[in-house]
Design a protein around this motif. Structure first.
Motif, PDB file in Angstrom:
ATOM      1  N   GLN A  65       0.830  -1.206   0.000  1.00 34.60           N
ATOM      2  CA  GLN A  65       0.000   0.000   0.000  1.00 34.60           C
ATOM      3  C   GLN A  65       0.865   1.257   0.000  1.00 34.60           C
ATOM      4  N   ALA A  66       1.967   1.229   0.741  1.00 31.84           N
ATOM      5  CA  ALA A  66       2.884   2.370   0.759  1.00 31.84           C
ATOM      6  C   ALA A  66       3.575   2.538  -0.592  1.00 31.84           C
ATOM      7  N   MET A  67       3.894   1.431  -1.249  1.00 28.17           N
ATOM      8  CA  MET A  67       4.524   1.506  -2.574  1.00 28.17           C
ATOM      9  C   MET A  67       3.557   2.125  -3.586  1.00 28.17           C
ATOM     10  N   VAL A  68       2.299   1.713  -3.553  1.00 28.86           N
ATOM     11  CA  VAL A  68       1.291   2.253  -4.470  1.00 28.86           C
ATOM     12  C   VAL A  68       1.130   3.757  -4.250  1.00 28.86           C
ATOM     13  N   GLN A  69       1.123   4.185  -2.996  1.00 26.31           N
ATOM     14  CA  GLN A  69       1.009   5.613  -2.695  1.00 26.31           C
ATOM     15  C   GLN A  69       2.184   6.399  -3.269  1.00 26.31           C
ATOM     16  N   ARG A  70       3.309   5.764  -3.453  1.00 27.31           N
ATOM     17  CA  ARG A  70       4.491   6.423  -4.002  1.00 27.31           C
ATOM     18  C   ARG A  70       4.575   6.302  -5.524  1.00 27.31           C
ATOM     19  N   GLY A  71       3.555   5.712  -6.142  1.00 33.54           N
ATOM     20  CA  GLY A  71       3.509   5.638  -7.598  1.00 33.54           C
ATOM     21  C   GLY A  71       4.086   4.372  -8.197  1.00 33.54           C
ATOM     22  N   TYR A  72       4.460   3.394  -7.379  1.00 33.92           N
ATOM     23  CA  TYR A  72       4.973   2.125  -7.897  1.00 33.92           C
ATOM     24  C   TYR A  72       3.804   1.160  -8.080  1.00 33.92           C
ATOM     25  N   ARG A  73       3.969   0.238  -9.027  1.00 36.99           N
ATOM     26  CA  ARG A  73       2.894  -0.739  -9.224  1.00 36.99           C
ATOM     27  C   ARG A  73       3.482  -2.141  -9.357  1.00 36.99           C
ATOM     28  N   LEU A  74       2.717  -3.081  -8.846  1.00 36.35           N
ATOM     29  CA  LEU A  74       3.096  -4.487  -8.900  1.00 36.35           C
ATOM     30  C   LEU A  74       2.965  -4.978 -10.337  1.00 36.35           C
ATOM     31  N   ASP A  75       4.049  -5.552 -10.883  1.00 35.11           N
ATOM     32  CA  ASP A  75       4.056  -6.071 -12.246  1.00 35.11           C
ATOM     33  C   ASP A  75       4.922  -7.329 -12.273  1.00 35.11           C
ATOM     34  N   PRO A  76       4.322  -8.480 -11.931  1.00 29.02           N
ATOM     35  CA  PRO A  76       5.106  -9.718 -11.861  1.00 29.02           C
ATOM     36  C   PRO A  76       5.715 -10.140 -13.198  1.00 29.02           C
ATOM     37  N   ASP A  77       5.130  -9.701 -14.313  1.00 28.20           N
ATOM     38  CA  ASP A  77       5.608 -10.123 -15.620  1.00 28.20           C
ATOM     39  C   ASP A  77       6.790  -9.309 -16.137  1.00 28.20           C
ATOM     40  N   ASN A  78       6.925  -8.059 -15.674  1.00 28.25           N
ATOM     41  CA  ASN A  78       7.983  -7.206 -16.197  1.00 28.25           C
ATOM     42  C   ASN A  78       8.501  -6.238 -15.117  1.00 28.25           C
ATOM     43  N   PRO A  79       9.034  -6.778 -14.010  1.00 30.09           N
ATOM     44  CA  PRO A  79       9.484  -5.886 -12.939  1.00 30.09           C
ATOM     45  C   PRO A  79      10.819  -5.211 -13.268  1.00 30.09           C
ATOM     46  N   GLN A  80      10.984  -4.008 -12.754  1.00 25.82           N
ATOM     47  CA  GLN A  80      12.269  -3.315 -12.867  1.00 25.82           C
ATOM     48  C   GLN A  80      13.106  -3.540 -11.605  1.00 25.82           C
ATOM     49  N   PHE A  81      12.407  -3.827 -10.502  1.00 25.01           N
ATOM     50  CA  PHE A  81      13.104  -4.140  -9.256  1.00 25.01           C
ATOM     51  C   PHE A  81      12.252  -5.074  -8.415  1.00 25.01           C
ATOM     52  N   TYR A  82      12.930  -5.749  -7.486  1.00 27.66           N
ATOM     53  CA  TYR A  82      12.275  -6.661  -6.560  1.00 27.66           C
ATOM     54  C   TYR A  82      12.272  -6.034  -5.169  1.00 27.66           C
ATOM     55  N   VAL A  83      11.208  -6.339  -4.420  1.00 26.43           N
ATOM     56  CA  VAL A  83      11.071  -5.822  -3.058  1.00 26.43           C
ATOM     57  C   VAL A  83      10.888  -7.000  -2.121  1.00 26.43           C
ATOM     58  N   LEU A 164       2.005   1.403  12.608  1.00 29.69           N
ATOM     59  CA  LEU A 164       2.896   0.575  11.803  1.00 29.69           C
ATOM     60  C   LEU A 164       2.962   1.101  10.370  1.00 29.69           C
ATOM     61  N   ARG A 165       1.838   1.518   9.836  1.00 31.42           N
ATOM     62  CA  ARG A 165       1.808   2.120   8.491  1.00 31.42           C
ATOM     63  C   ARG A 165       2.695   3.362   8.439  1.00 31.42           C
ATOM     64  N   ASN A 166       2.620   4.166   9.481  1.00 31.69           N
ATOM     65  CA  ASN A 166       3.433   5.382   9.549  1.00 31.69           C
ATOM     66  C   ASN A 166       4.921   5.049   9.514  1.00 31.69           C
ATOM     67  N   VAL A 167       5.333   4.025  10.238  1.00 35.49           N
ATOM     68  CA  VAL A 167       6.742   3.618  10.264  1.00 35.49           C
ATOM     69  C   VAL A 167       7.183   3.166   8.870  1.00 35.49           C
ATOM     70  N   ILE A 168       6.373   2.333   8.215  1.00 36.87           N
ATOM     71  CA  ILE A 168       6.732   1.845   6.888  1.00 36.87           C
ATOM     72  C   ILE A 168       6.729   2.995   5.879  1.00 36.87           C
ATOM     73  N   ASP A 169       5.797   3.930   6.006  1.00 37.63           N
ATOM     74  CA  ASP A 169       5.796   5.116   5.129  1.00 37.63           C
ATOM     75  C   ASP A 169       7.077   5.918   5.289  1.00 37.63           C
ATOM     76  N   ARG A 170       7.492   6.149   6.540  1.00 36.47           N
ATOM     77  CA  ARG A 170       8.736   6.890   6.793  1.00 36.47           C
ATOM     78  C   ARG A 170       9.936   6.152   6.222  1.00 36.47           C
ATOM     79  N   LEU A 171       9.911   4.839   6.342  1.00 38.52           N
ATOM     80  CA  LEU A 171      11.004   4.012   5.834  1.00 38.52           C
ATOM     81  C   LEU A 171      11.100   4.117   4.318  1.00 38.52           C
TER      82      LEU A 171
END
Length: 178
Positions: A65-83, A164-171
Motif C-alpha cells: 500500500q505504501a509503494m502504491v502511494q508512491r507511484g509504484y505498481r506491482l508487475d510480476p511479468d515485467n518488474p524493474q526491481f524486486y522488493v 505501523l503504516r506510519n513507520v513503513i511510510d517513513r522508511l
C-alpha cells in the motif's frame, strides 16, 4: 518569565522530545549506484516475519500500500526491481536500568569520605525491526536497504496498524535516495 511566555517554551520542548521519540529509520546503499528515475514496476521477492502473531502477508500488504502511494505498481511479468520485507524482534537497545547506594561519612569539620556501589538490572524488553530490500531486476544486485528499528511491539497489534503504516511510510520515503 510570565505564564504566557512559559507555555510556548514548554510546548516547544515537548514537541522536540516527541520528535526524537519513536522508531529510527535508516537506509544503506552503494553511493555509486544510479537509481533509475523511470523505475515504477516491481515484484515481490521473499521476506519473512519472525514476530509472534504477525504474518509476513500483513507486512507485505502494508508495504505494498505504501509503494502504491508512491507511484509504484506491482508487475510480476515485467518488474524493474524486486522488493522484500522482513520483520523480526530483538532485545531493546539503550534504556538500561541500574540500582545504586552510597554512604558518606564526615571527616573533621569540612571533609567527607564516600563509598558507593551499583548493580545493573537485566532488562528483557523486546522491540520490532522491519527491513525492506530493493534489488535491481536486471542485474539481480541488492541496491538499497531500509530499516526501521525500535518499533514498540504493541505497534504490531491490529488495533495499532496506523502506527505501523506510519513507520513503513517513513522508511520507504527514503527510496530512492537523493
Amino acid at each position: 518569565m510570565t505564564r504566557l511566555t512559559k507555555l510556548p517554551f514548554i510546548l516547544f520542548i515537548l514537541a522536540a522530545i516527541t520528535a526524537c521519540a519513536g522508531p529510527k529509520v535508516s537506509q544503506d546503499y552503494n553511493e555509486d549506484t544510479e537509481f533509475d528515475p523511470g523505475w515504477g514496476r516491481y515484484e515481490w521477492r521473499g521476506g519473512t516475519s519472525q514476530i509472534d502473531g504477525v504474518p509476513h502477508s500483513r507486512l507485505q500488504r502494508i508495504t505494498e500500500q505504501a509503494m502504491v502511494q508512491r507511484g509504484y505498481r506491482l508487475d510480476p511479468d515485467n518488474p524493474q526491481f524486486y522488493v522484500s520485507v522482513s520483520g523480526t524482534t530483538r532485545a531493546a537497545i539503550g534504556g538500561g536500568k541500574s540500582v545504586g547506594i552510597s554512604i558518606g561519612l564526615p571527616v573533621g569539620n569540612r571533609g567527607s569520605i564516600g563509598l558507593g556501589g551499583s548493580k545493573s538490572l537485566e532488562d528483557r524488553k523486546q522491540e520490532g525491526v522491519i527491513i525492506v530490500d530493493i534489488t535491481n531486476a536486471e542485474s539481480n544486485e541488492l541496491v538499497w536497504r531500509g530499516s526501521a528499528e525500535g518499533i514498540p511491539l504493541r505497534d504490531f497489534d491490529l488495533s495499532r496498524e496506523p502506527q505501523l503504516r506510519n513507520v513503513i511510510d517513513r522508511l520507504l520515503a527514503q527510496f530512492p535516495p537523493e
